[in-house]
Design a protein around this motif. Sequence first.
Motif, short mmCIF file in Angstrom:
data_model
loop_
_atom_site.label_atom_id
_atom_site.label_comp_id
_atom_site.label_asym_id
_atom_site.label_seq_id
_atom_site.Cartn_x
_atom_site.Cartn_y
_atom_site.Cartn_z
N GLY A 381 37.18 37.39 -17.57
CA GLY A 381 37.60 38.04 -16.33
C GLY A 381 37.06 37.46 -15.06
O GLY A 381 37.22 38.08 -13.99
N LYS A 415 28.78 33.76 -4.32
CA LYS A 415 30.20 33.70 -4.63
C LYS A 415 30.85 32.37 -4.25
O LYS A 415 31.99 32.11 -4.62
N VAL A 440 35.99 34.92 -8.19
CA VAL A 440 36.87 36.09 -8.10
C VAL A 440 36.90 36.82 -9.43
O VAL A 440 36.87 36.21 -10.51
N SER A 441 36.96 38.14 -9.34
CA SER A 441 37.23 38.96 -10.52
C SER A 441 38.74 38.93 -10.79
O SER A 441 39.54 39.28 -9.91
N GLU A 443 40.27 40.86 -12.60
CA GLU A 443 40.77 42.23 -12.73
C GLU A 443 41.10 42.81 -11.35
O GLU A 443 42.18 43.38 -11.16
N THR A 444 40.20 42.63 -10.37
CA THR A 444 40.43 43.21 -9.04
C THR A 444 41.10 42.21 -8.10
O THR A 444 41.62 42.61 -7.06
N ARG A 445 41.07 40.89 -8.47
CA ARG A 445 41.59 39.80 -7.64
C ARG A 445 40.84 39.71 -6.31
O ARG A 445 41.37 39.26 -5.31
N ARG A 446 39.57 40.11 -6.34
CA ARG A 446 38.72 40.06 -5.15
C ARG A 446 37.45 39.26 -5.45
O ARG A 446 37.05 39.15 -6.62
N SER A 448 33.81 38.14 -6.24
CA SER A 448 32.79 38.82 -7.04
C SER A 448 31.70 37.82 -7.39
O SER A 448 31.90 36.60 -7.31
#
Length: 481
Positions: A381, A415, A440-441, A443-446, A448
């Motif tokens: 992820g 990051k 980037v995660s 899962e959240t597309r942000r 991380s």
Amino acid sequence: MTKTAAIIGGGVIGGGWAARFLLMGWDVRVFDPDPEAERKIGEVLDNARRSLPGLSDVSMPNEGQLSYHDEISDAVSGASWVQESVPERLDLKQKVYAQLMEAVADDAIIGSSTSGFKPSELQEGLSRPGLVMVAHPFNPVYLLPVIELVPTAKNSPEIVARAKEILTEVGMKPIEIKKEMDAHVADRLLEAVWREALWLVSDGIATTEEIDDIMRFGFGLRWAQMGLFETYRVAGGEAGMKHFMAQFGPCLKWPWTKLMDVPDFTDELVDLIADQSDAQSGHMSIRELERTRDDNLVAMMRALKGRDWGAGALLNQQDKRLGQPVVDITKPITTLATAIPVDWLDYNGHMTESRYLDAFARSTDRFMEIIGCDADYIATGGSYFTAETHIRHIDEAHLGQRICVETQCLLGKGKKMHLFHSMYEGDRLLATGEQVFLHVSLETRRPSAPADHIEARLVEIAEAHAKLPGPEGVGRAIKVS
């Protein structure tokens, strides 16, 4: 340790074998009494050098040493593989084998390029028949990987296994034919198509160019990636091969084919086919046709490579065997080493601009693997996304040139990841690519934080690279004068 192959007979096929072994890092010794042999093999090598490296996405071995010899015994000295490619005359081949028996080592493998003779015929009367087997290639040998390997009971399982291992090592696909027969497998299939084609021209149904067009714009494309039986399995639809056989099997009894007959080879038929062939492609020299063939083969096989299918899957396996350069973080890391293939060129004859980005993207992917952000990690992820890219095009790159990309990590903390790629041909700088990435995660597309082991490896490399001189052009924006 450098390995040695001996090539006995340096025509089109023998020259192709020489190129295949030589470009895969083997030393090659050639015996051919033809005074033009060195020139002919040199021209084959020129074609191979511009095409074969383009199939690999990693660095190929350094080219071996090529030498020419006046005596068979000198050519085969120290050779672990001997490839016989003399003309298709059994008496000549047996004469050559008698000389080889006096000169080759006990652990040498002797392969024959014969397209028609059975291995038992070649082995007859030899003092060490178990060294000899058929290893029938296809032209061009340096690009087309399949080999019909035909042994007999006199060949031990160990020598057959070693033959397969060597052929695989040089990027080929050995197919062991279970029983010997005249013309092996491939040429029997080709002969069937050839007979039909001769009738179609002889009967005035189609020209040589029309028949070639039907193949290259139709079923030839299917055969190139699926072969015959898998193609027909698909044709059977959801019910599969049994349905296809039931539906089309009765056609085999219809009087379509003239497979068991051939038209008389009259002067008129020969002239007709030759004239049509001249009209079709006589405007190109043989060397131009060979280069066109090679460029098309490389482009198609690279397309299959991207799909990991057929010949492309074989090339991907070969890249894995060749491996990646050793990582030394005390200097810029080599993240790409390859040759420029034909599908990277533009209409100006040099590397197209999109491929510079592609090359740097591959370099980034390799760097991510080095820090542990590989497929397994991404599956959990997390990954790096590109935030900004700046490419400078400094010098031209052309077909067949061997390039490498050296990567410096300018920032690796939290990051953010900041990389600077420099593309070279030898010492000549071709381009640079500066890129900034965010972890980037998926899962959240942000953005991380990366996993601890990813950041630790990235910090380690960034600190090591901070001791290096900063690359020229860092932070450069487009300058408008």
